[in-house]
Motif scaffolding. Structure first.
Motif, PDB file in Angstrom:
ATOM      1  N   LEU A 190       0.825  -1.206   0.000  1.00 39.73           N
ATOM      2  CA  LEU A 190       0.000   0.000   0.000  1.00 39.73           C
ATOM      3  C   LEU A 190       0.865   1.264   0.000  1.00 39.73           C
ATOM      4  O   LEU A 190       0.558   2.239  -0.688  1.00 39.73           O
ATOM      5  CB  LEU A 190      -0.918   0.007   1.222  1.00 39.73           C
ATOM      6  CG  LEU A 190      -2.009  -1.065   1.287  1.00 39.73           C
ATOM      7  CD1 LEU A 190      -2.726  -0.996   2.630  1.00 39.73           C
ATOM      8  CD2 LEU A 190      -3.000  -0.903   0.145  1.00 39.73           C
ATOM      9  N   VAL A 191       1.955   1.230   0.749  1.00 42.25           N
ATOM     10  CA  VAL A 191       2.874   2.372   0.773  1.00 42.25           C
ATOM     11  C   VAL A 191       3.474   2.591  -0.611  1.00 42.25           C
ATOM     12  O   VAL A 191       3.605   3.741  -1.074  1.00 42.25           O
ATOM     13  CB  VAL A 191       3.983   2.140   1.824  1.00 42.25           C
ATOM     14  CG1 VAL A 191       5.088   3.187   1.688  1.00 42.25           C
ATOM     15  CG2 VAL A 191       3.397   2.175   3.231  1.00 42.25           C
ATOM     16  N   CYS A 192       3.817   1.523  -1.293  1.00 40.75           N
ATOM     17  CA  CYS A 192       4.375   1.636  -2.650  1.00 40.75           C
ATOM     18  C   CYS A 192       3.377   2.288  -3.607  1.00 40.75           C
ATOM     19  O   CYS A 192       3.745   3.140  -4.420  1.00 40.75           O
ATOM     20  CB  CYS A 192       4.779   0.263  -3.173  1.00 40.75           C
ATOM     21  SG  CYS A 192       6.258  -0.412  -2.395  1.00 40.75           S
ATOM     22  N   MET A 193       2.116   1.890  -3.517  1.00 40.44           N
ATOM     23  CA  MET A 193       1.109   2.486  -4.395  1.00 40.44           C
ATOM     24  C   MET A 193       0.971   3.978  -4.130  1.00 40.44           C
ATOM     25  O   MET A 193       0.899   4.788  -5.066  1.00 40.44           O
ATOM     26  CB  MET A 193      -0.238   1.771  -4.216  1.00 40.44           C
ATOM     27  CG  MET A 193      -0.274   0.399  -4.851  1.00 40.44           C
ATOM     28  SD  MET A 193      -1.948  -0.324  -4.951  1.00 40.44           S
ATOM     29  CE  MET A 193      -2.085  -0.998  -3.317  1.00 40.44           C
ATOM     30  N   SER A 194       0.958   4.367  -2.868  1.00 42.45           N
ATOM     31  CA  SER A 194       0.847   5.792  -2.517  1.00 42.45           C
ATOM     32  C   SER A 194       2.049   6.577  -3.039  1.00 42.45           C
ATOM     33  O   SER A 194       1.907   7.673  -3.601  1.00 42.45           O
ATOM     34  CB  SER A 194       0.738   5.949  -1.000  1.00 42.45           C
ATOM     35  OG  SER A 194      -0.370   5.251  -0.488  1.00 42.45           O
ATOM     36  N   ALA A 195       3.247   6.016  -2.861  1.00 42.29           N
ATOM     37  CA  ALA A 195       4.463   6.705  -3.288  1.00 42.29           C
ATOM     38  C   ALA A 195       4.535   6.839  -4.805  1.00 42.29           C
ATOM     39  O   ALA A 195       4.988   7.866  -5.326  1.00 42.29           O
ATOM     40  CB  ALA A 195       5.687   5.956  -2.761  1.00 42.29           C
ATOM     41  N   VAL A 196       4.084   5.827  -5.496  1.00 45.45           N
ATOM     42  CA  VAL A 196       4.095   5.863  -6.963  1.00 45.45           C
ATOM     43  C   VAL A 196       3.152   6.943  -7.488  1.00 45.45           C
ATOM     44  O   VAL A 196       3.487   7.681  -8.428  1.00 45.45           O
ATOM     45  CB  VAL A 196       3.719   4.472  -7.515  1.00 45.45           C
ATOM     46  CG1 VAL A 196       3.239   4.575  -8.954  1.00 45.45           C
ATOM     47  CG2 VAL A 196       4.910   3.531  -7.427  1.00 45.45           C
ATOM     48  N   ILE A 197       1.973   7.044  -6.887  1.00 42.79           N
ATOM     49  CA  ILE A 197       1.013   8.080  -7.305  1.00 42.79           C
ATOM     50  C   ILE A 197       1.629   9.463  -7.132  1.00 42.79           C
ATOM     51  O   ILE A 197       1.530  10.323  -8.011  1.00 42.79           O
ATOM     52  CB  ILE A 197      -0.293   7.959  -6.495  1.00 42.79           C
ATOM     53  CG1 ILE A 197      -1.016   6.656  -6.843  1.00 42.79           C
ATOM     54  CG2 ILE A 197      -1.210   9.155  -6.766  1.00 42.79           C
ATOM     55  CD1 ILE A 197      -2.156   6.323  -5.901  1.00 42.79           C
ATOM     56  N   ALA A 198       2.293   9.682  -5.998  1.00 42.95           N
ATOM     57  CA  ALA A 198       2.935  10.975  -5.744  1.00 42.95           C
ATOM     58  C   ALA A 198       4.035  11.253  -6.761  1.00 42.95           C
ATOM     59  O   ALA A 198       4.152  12.366  -7.300  1.00 42.95           O
ATOM     60  CB  ALA A 198       3.504  11.000  -4.325  1.00 42.95           C
ATOM     61  N   GLY A 199       4.847  10.242  -7.069  1.00 37.73           N
ATOM     62  CA  GLY A 199       5.926  10.425  -8.027  1.00 37.73           C
ATOM     63  C   GLY A 199       5.428  10.721  -9.426  1.00 37.73           C
ATOM     64  O   GLY A 199       5.986  11.585 -10.131  1.00 37.73           O
ATOM     65  N   LEU A 200       4.380  10.037  -9.848  1.00 41.18           N
ATOM     66  CA  LEU A 200       3.813  10.282 -11.182  1.00 41.18           C
ATOM     67  C   LEU A 200       3.186  11.667 -11.262  1.00 41.18           C
ATOM     68  O   LEU A 200       3.235  12.324 -12.314  1.00 41.18           O
ATOM     69  CB  LEU A 200       2.785   9.205 -11.515  1.00 41.18           C
ATOM     70  CG  LEU A 200       3.347   7.798 -11.757  1.00 41.18           C
ATOM     71  CD1 LEU A 200       2.210   6.795 -11.899  1.00 41.18           C
ATOM     72  CD2 LEU A 200       4.233   7.777 -13.003  1.00 41.18           C
ATOM     73  N   ALA A 201       2.603  12.136 -10.155  1.00 38.09           N
ATOM     74  CA  ALA A 201       2.026  13.482 -10.130  1.00 38.09           C
ATOM     75  C   ALA A 201       3.118  14.531 -10.348  1.00 38.09           C
ATOM     76  O   ALA A 201       2.936  15.497 -11.105  1.00 38.09           O
ATOM     77  CB  ALA A 201       1.314  13.722  -8.806  1.00 38.09           C
ATOM     78  N   VAL A 202       4.256  14.341  -9.707  1.00 36.25           N
ATOM     79  CA  VAL A 202       5.379  15.268  -9.906  1.00 36.25           C
ATOM     80  C   VAL A 202       5.860  15.215 -11.345  1.00 36.25           C
ATOM     81  O   VAL A 202       6.159  16.246 -11.968  1.00 36.25           O
ATOM     82  CB  VAL A 202       6.534  14.920  -8.940  1.00 36.25           C
ATOM     83  CG1 VAL A 202       7.781  15.750  -9.258  1.00 36.25           C
ATOM     84  CG2 VAL A 202       6.101  15.146  -7.496  1.00 36.25           C
ATOM     85  N   LEU A 203       5.917  14.015 -11.897  1.00 40.64           N
ATOM     86  CA  LEU A 203       6.372  13.840 -13.270  1.00 40.64           C
ATOM     87  C   LEU A 203       5.498  14.609 -14.257  1.00 40.64           C
ATOM     88  O   LEU A 203       5.983  15.185 -15.238  1.00 40.64           O
ATOM     89  CB  LEU A 203       6.356  12.341 -13.619  1.00 40.64           C
ATOM     90  CG  LEU A 203       7.200  11.885 -14.803  1.00 40.64           C
ATOM     91  CD1 LEU A 203       8.672  12.094 -14.523  1.00 40.64           C
ATOM     92  CD2 LEU A 203       6.923  10.417 -15.088  1.00 40.64           C
ATOM     93  N   VAL A 204       4.205  14.647 -13.991  1.00 40.18           N
ATOM     94  CA  VAL A 204       3.256  15.322 -14.881  1.00 40.18           C
ATOM     95  C   VAL A 204       3.229  16.835 -14.660  1.00 40.18           C
ATOM     96  O   VAL A 204       3.147  17.609 -15.616  1.00 40.18           O
ATOM     97  CB  VAL A 204       1.837  14.738 -14.686  1.00 40.18           C
ATOM     98  CG1 VAL A 204       0.803  15.578 -15.423  1.00 40.18           C
ATOM     99  CG2 VAL A 204       1.784  13.294 -15.166  1.00 40.18           C
ATOM    100  N   LEU A 205       3.333  17.263 -13.408  1.00 39.26           N
ATOM    101  CA  LEU A 205       3.074  18.661 -13.065  1.00 39.26           C
ATOM    102  C   LEU A 205       4.320  19.547 -12.995  1.00 39.26           C
ATOM    103  O   LEU A 205       4.211  20.767 -13.136  1.00 39.26           O
ATOM    104  CB  LEU A 205       2.335  18.735 -11.719  1.00 39.26           C
ATOM    105  CG  LEU A 205       0.980  18.025 -11.666  1.00 39.26           C
ATOM    106  CD1 LEU A 205       0.432  18.043 -10.248  1.00 39.26           C
ATOM    107  CD2 LEU A 205      -0.002  18.679 -12.633  1.00 39.26           C
ATOM    108  N   VAL A 206       5.481  18.949 -12.751  1.00 35.78           N
ATOM    109  CA  VAL A 206       6.691  19.755 -12.543  1.00 35.78           C
ATOM    110  C   VAL A 206       7.577  19.712 -13.774  1.00 35.78           C
ATOM    111  O   VAL A 206       7.910  18.625 -14.264  1.00 35.78           O
ATOM    112  CB  VAL A 206       7.478  19.233 -11.322  1.00 35.78           C
ATOM    113  CG1 VAL A 206       8.775  20.025 -11.132  1.00 35.78           C
ATOM    114  CG2 VAL A 206       6.617  19.318 -10.064  1.00 35.78           C
ATOM    115  N   PRO A 207       7.983  20.867 -14.325  1.00 31.27           N
ATOM    116  CA  PRO A 207       8.912  20.889 -15.471  1.00 31.27           C
ATOM    117  C   PRO A 207      10.246  20.254 -15.085  1.00 31.27           C
ATOM    118  O   PRO A 207      10.811  20.575 -14.039  1.00 31.27           O
ATOM    119  CB  PRO A 207       9.066  22.386 -15.771  1.00 31.27           C
ATOM    120  CG  PRO A 207       7.880  23.036 -15.150  1.00 31.27           C
ATOM    121  CD  PRO A 207       7.547  22.219 -13.938  1.00 31.27           C
TER     122      PRO A 207
END
Length: 413
Positions: free
Chosen positions: A295-312
């Motif tokens: 469950l921790v891995c799923m949460s961390a992955v979502i956060a990382g993908l959000a940064v990948l999409v939103l941050v230049p």
């Protein structure tokens, strides 16, 4: 499930078993997990689209959709020594043949054959470790063994782009074949079953293979297996998304060279090696059960993908930090996950349970790379692909975290 007890005599040999199982996994996955590192060379030299690259990566994963179930059943009937050894040998011969391929179609066909042998590596090595280690060390040992997959991919990301750039993409197939051949020889030469291993399970007289298979497939209805499948499909999708898109994404969007982009994929794979060991070791001591690290891995992955999409991403350092995070959790999840699978079935059904769970993952492994490629080609953007992976993981997180509250302890047979 009762703990596996290894006799004192020869008990230290379990570390040899762990070493050769890890080496065999790394050898078998060296090219299969590393093909994404030479995607830019294949795209350039064979004039391929991103969707075609995705399909090429999926080709080696096609047969395991069924092959993992067959391999799991074989592992419950025959020695892992020969099932894994012969499978890895088939990977080696197919990759050596791939060096002679003349075009895209022939490469597809050869990689499908590679997948036939590759089907044995995952469940075979996992069952080997599960038999030799008891519950107090099983997660840690399984994590080390499962680290073989990103380790193989990391080494491939470091070596294959250099070979492809200097001697052509065909040389990377030769290297992959030779590495797999070495893995097969080592596993066949050194693997031995523990003295307490259950004997091969023949089909009972009066029991048809069909009815026995139906009995085994009833495992799908188990709540623990439901969590296994949902989380596995979402996280394996992220894992292969990272493999397929990272080099192309960093090259196109972050203006990094192909070599630097491949090096950062290597960094992500190294993060995955660490993640599989650390997270699996945590699962041995996690009072909330082995599923919490997943469950921790799923949460961390979502956060990382959000940064990948939103941050230049215009800094190599920022890219390195982000891919390390995604590698640690996006590859590392497999350590505690596969230990959870191994403990969800009775000992005589461990091989089949592993094969079943992994075969369900194969649906995503086959479908996700070409889908991500099509999304990129259709929209000329990587954002839809990354967003899709984040959404899938969020749905799985919400669905399985609710179920896990009702079963916070480790599953039993």
């Amino acid at each position: 499930m009762s703990a596996v007890t290894v006799p004192v005599r020869g008990a230290s040999y379990r570390w040899v078993i762990l070493g050769i199982a890890t080496f065999a996994q790394a050898s078998a996955s060296f090219f299969v997990q590393g093909i994404g590192a030479i995607s830019a060379f294949l795209e350039r030299d064979l004039h391929l689209s991103t969707a075609q690259i995705g399909l090429l990566i999926s080709a080696a994963q096609l047969v395991p959709l069924v092959g993992l179930l067959v391999a799991g059943e074989l592992l419950d009937r025959y020695s892992e020594r020969w099932v894994v050894g012969i499978g890895t040998l088939l990977v080696a011969l197919s990759l050596l043949g791939g060096s002679l391929a003349t075009g895209y179609v022939s490469l597809l066909l050869l990689l499908i054959v590679v997948g036939t042998g590759y089907s044995t590596a995952q469940p075979g090595g996992s069952k080997s470790v599960a038999q030799w280690f008891d519950a107090s060390q099983r997660g840690f040992a399984m994590g080390i063994r499962q680290a073989g997959l990103p380790l193989g991919g990391a080494l491939a990301a470091a070596v294959l782009p250099y070979l492809a750039g200097e001697m052509g993409w065909q040389s990377s197939f030769v290297a992959g074949g030779l590495v797999a051949l070495l893995g097969a020889v080592v596993f066949i030469g050194f693997y031995r079953a523990p003295e307490t291993a259950a004997p091969p399970r023949p089909v009972s007289q009066g029991t048809s293979i069909r009815s026995e298979l139906a009995s085994r497939l009833r495992m799908i209805r188990d709540p623990a297996m439901g969590r296994i499948m949902l989380s596995g499909v979402s996280l394996i999708s992220v894992q292969y998304g990272i493999q397929v898109l990272t080099v192309l994404f960093l090259h196109d969007e972050a203006d990094l060279s192909i070599t630097t982009s491949a090096l950062l994929l290597f960094v992500a794979q190294c993060g995955g090696v660490a993640g599989r060991i650390v997270l699996a070791a945590w699962s041995d001591r996690c009072t909330a059960g082995r599923y919490l690290p997943v469950l921790v891995c799923m949460s961390a992955v979502i956060a990382g993908l959000a940064v990948l999409v939103l941050v230049p991403l215009h800094s190599v350092v920022l890219c390195g930090i982000l891919v390390t995070w995604l590698g640690f959790f996006g590859f590392g999840w497999y350590g505690p996950w596969v230990a959870y699978v191994a403990e969800s079935a009775s000992p005589e059904k461990t091989g089949f349970a592993l094969g079943l769970a992994m075969s369900v993952n194969q649906i995503a492994v086959i479908a996700v790379p070409p889908i991500l490629g099509l999304l990129k080609d259709a929209t000329d953007s990587y954002t839809p692909g990354w967003s899709l992976l984040a959404a899938m993981t969020l749905v799985a997180l919400l669905a399985t975290s609710w179920g896990s509250r009702e079963s916070a302890t480790r599953p039993s047979a």
